[in-house]
Write a protein that holds these residues in place. Structure first.
Motif, mmCIF file in Angstrom:
data_model
loop_
_atom_site.group_PDB
_atom_site.id
_atom_site.type_symbol
_atom_site.label_atom_id
_atom_site.label_comp_id
_atom_site.label_asym_id
_atom_site.label_seq_id
_atom_site.Cartn_x
_atom_site.Cartn_y
_atom_site.Cartn_z
ATOM 1 N N LYS A 38 1.323 76.036 69.715
ATOM 2 C CA LYS A 38 1.456 76.482 68.337
ATOM 3 C C LYS A 38 2.094 75.333 67.560
ATOM 4 C CE LYS A 38 3.884 79.884 65.544
ATOM 5 N NZ LYS A 38 4.899 80.937 65.557
ATOM 6 N N VAL A 39 1.531 75.000 66.414
ATOM 7 C CA VAL A 39 2.077 73.940 65.565
ATOM 8 C C VAL A 39 2.903 74.594 64.473
ATOM 9 C CG1 VAL A 39 1.536 72.045 63.997
ATOM 10 C CG2 VAL A 39 0.154 72.397 66.044
ATOM 11 N N GLU A 40 4.133 74.155 64.377
ATOM 12 C CA GLU A 40 5.046 74.701 63.377
ATOM 13 C C GLU A 40 5.349 73.598 62.362
ATOM 14 O OE1 GLU A 40 9.712 75.641 63.634
ATOM 15 O OE2 GLU A 40 8.469 76.778 65.024
ATOM 16 N N THR A 41 5.199 73.908 61.082
ATOM 17 C CA THR A 41 5.458 72.933 60.026
ATOM 18 C C THR A 41 6.717 73.337 59.284
ATOM 19 O OG1 THR A 41 3.090 72.554 59.776
ATOM 20 C CG2 THR A 41 4.483 71.833 57.982
ATOM 21 N N THR A 42 7.661 72.403 59.207
ATOM 22 C CA THR A 42 8.898 72.667 58.483
ATOM 23 C C THR A 42 9.070 71.586 57.414
ATOM 24 O OG1 THR A 42 10.161 71.408 60.102
ATOM 25 C CG2 THR A 42 10.037 73.768 60.430
ATOM 26 N N PRO A 43 9.444 71.988 56.213
ATOM 27 C CA PRO A 43 9.648 70.978 55.164
ATOM 28 C C PRO A 43 11.005 70.294 55.332
ATOM 29 C CG PRO A 43 9.993 73.176 54.279
ATOM 30 C CD PRO A 43 9.564 73.352 55.704
ATOM 31 N N HIS A 44 11.017 68.984 55.143
ATOM 32 C CA HIS A 44 12.260 68.211 55.196
ATOM 33 C C HIS A 44 12.392 67.428 53.904
ATOM 34 C CE1 HIS A 44 13.488 68.826 59.378
ATOM 35 N NE2 HIS A 44 12.203 68.940 59.615
ATOM 36 N N VAL A 45 13.593 67.384 53.369
ATOM 37 C CA VAL A 45 13.848 66.647 52.136
ATOM 38 C C VAL A 45 14.308 65.241 52.519
ATOM 39 C CG1 VAL A 45 15.268 66.534 50.054
ATOM 40 C CG2 VAL A 45 14.458 68.741 50.890
ATOM 41 N N GLU A 47 15.381 61.303 50.934
ATOM 42 C CA GLU A 47 15.846 60.619 49.741
ATOM 43 C C GLU A 47 15.684 59.129 49.946
ATOM 44 O OE1 GLU A 47 19.904 61.710 49.204
ATOM 45 O OE2 GLU A 47 19.424 63.614 48.266
ATOM 46 N N ALA A 48 15.365 58.430 48.878
ATOM 47 C CA ALA A 48 15.268 56.968 48.928
ATOM 48 C C ALA A 48 15.786 56.426 47.613
ATOM 49 C CB ALA A 48 13.828 56.529 49.156
ATOM 50 N N LEU A 49 16.536 55.346 47.689
ATOM 51 C CA LEU A 49 17.038 54.701 46.496
ATOM 52 C C LEU A 49 16.035 53.628 46.098
ATOM 53 C CD1 LEU A 49 19.409 54.521 44.531
ATOM 54 C CD2 LEU A 49 20.412 52.799 46.036
ATOM 55 N N LEU A 50 15.394 53.825 44.961
ATOM 56 C CA LEU A 50 14.391 52.887 44.482
ATOM 57 C C LEU A 50 15.028 51.963 43.458
ATOM 58 C CD1 LEU A 50 11.340 55.273 43.952
ATOM 59 C CD2 LEU A 50 11.957 53.946 45.965
ATOM 60 N N LYS A 51 14.661 50.688 43.504
ATOM 61 C CA LYS A 51 15.185 49.702 42.562
ATOM 62 C C LYS A 51 14.020 49.140 41.768
ATOM 63 C CE LYS A 51 18.366 46.826 43.930
ATOM 64 N NZ LYS A 51 19.061 45.693 44.552
ATOM 65 N N GLU A 52 14.197 49.069 40.475
ATOM 66 C CA GLU A 52 13.174 48.526 39.595
ATOM 67 C C GLU A 52 13.816 47.432 38.756
ATOM 68 O OE1 GLU A 52 11.103 50.130 35.580
ATOM 69 O OE2 GLU A 52 10.902 51.439 37.319
ATOM 70 N N THR A 114 10.021 66.346 49.172
ATOM 71 C CA THR A 114 9.933 67.254 50.308
ATOM 72 C C THR A 114 8.698 66.869 51.121
ATOM 73 O OG1 THR A 114 10.981 69.022 49.058
ATOM 74 C CG2 THR A 114 9.742 69.666 51.024
ATOM 75 N N ILE A 115 8.914 66.534 52.387
ATOM 76 C CA ILE A 115 7.853 66.067 53.275
ATOM 77 C C ILE A 115 7.700 67.091 54.410
ATOM 78 C CG2 ILE A 115 7.097 64.178 54.760
ATOM 79 C CD1 ILE A 115 7.469 63.331 51.881
ATOM 80 N N PRO A 116 6.483 67.610 54.662
ATOM 81 C CA PRO A 116 6.308 68.547 55.782
ATOM 82 C C PRO A 116 6.224 67.792 57.104
ATOM 83 C CG PRO A 116 4.237 68.270 54.614
ATOM 84 C CD PRO A 116 5.279 67.478 53.866
#
Length: 143
Positions: A38-45, A47-52, A114-116
């Protein structure tokens, strides 16, 4: 020395025996199992600090004669690049025509997405308990 056999005695023979072993293997089924995944998908948050970085170029007219090429310099975080041209006068002299002032602005932004993520789980179920007193022989080629 051995004596030759007497003409009236029949030949005596000694039979030699040899044991032979013949080994065979066959597959014996001791039970069956069912494997389910069984494949279980959980969302994970994450974060990344982007520099422009943003660069702004400003042209500042100077209009001044100079004796030699001024160096590229930095003043208060602003990069100053001299732009020269030769002008014909009774003699050739360097004229500082303008300076390019390059200002760099750094902006940082915290980005949240949010990345599954998927995880696979396996369940094993025994379909029948083996009866070891009466093993089941599977027909087919010897192993």
């Amino acid at each position: 020395m051995t004596k030759p056999p007497a003409p009236d005695q029949p030949d005596q023979r000694v039979e030699l025996l040899e044991e032979q072993l013949q080994l065979r293997k066959h597959l014996v089924e001791l039970g069956r199992v069912l494997v389910e995944t069984k494949v279980e998908t959980t969302p994970h948050v994450v974060e990344a600090l982007l520099k422009e970085e943003e660069v702004k170029v400003e042209r500042v007219p100077v209009g001044q004669f100079v004796e030699e090429v001024p160096p590229i310099r930095e003043e208060n975080g602003v990069l100053i690049i001299p732009v020269l041209e030769e002008r014909l006068v009774v003699q050739t002299r360097l004229m500082l025509k303008e300076e390019l002032r390059v200002t760099k602005t750094v902006r940082e932004e915290l980005v949240r997405r949010t990345i599954p993520l998927r995880a696979e789980h396996a369940t094993v179920t025994r379909l029948e308990e083996p009866d070891l007193r009466f093993p089941i022989t599977v027909e087919g080629e010897d192993q």
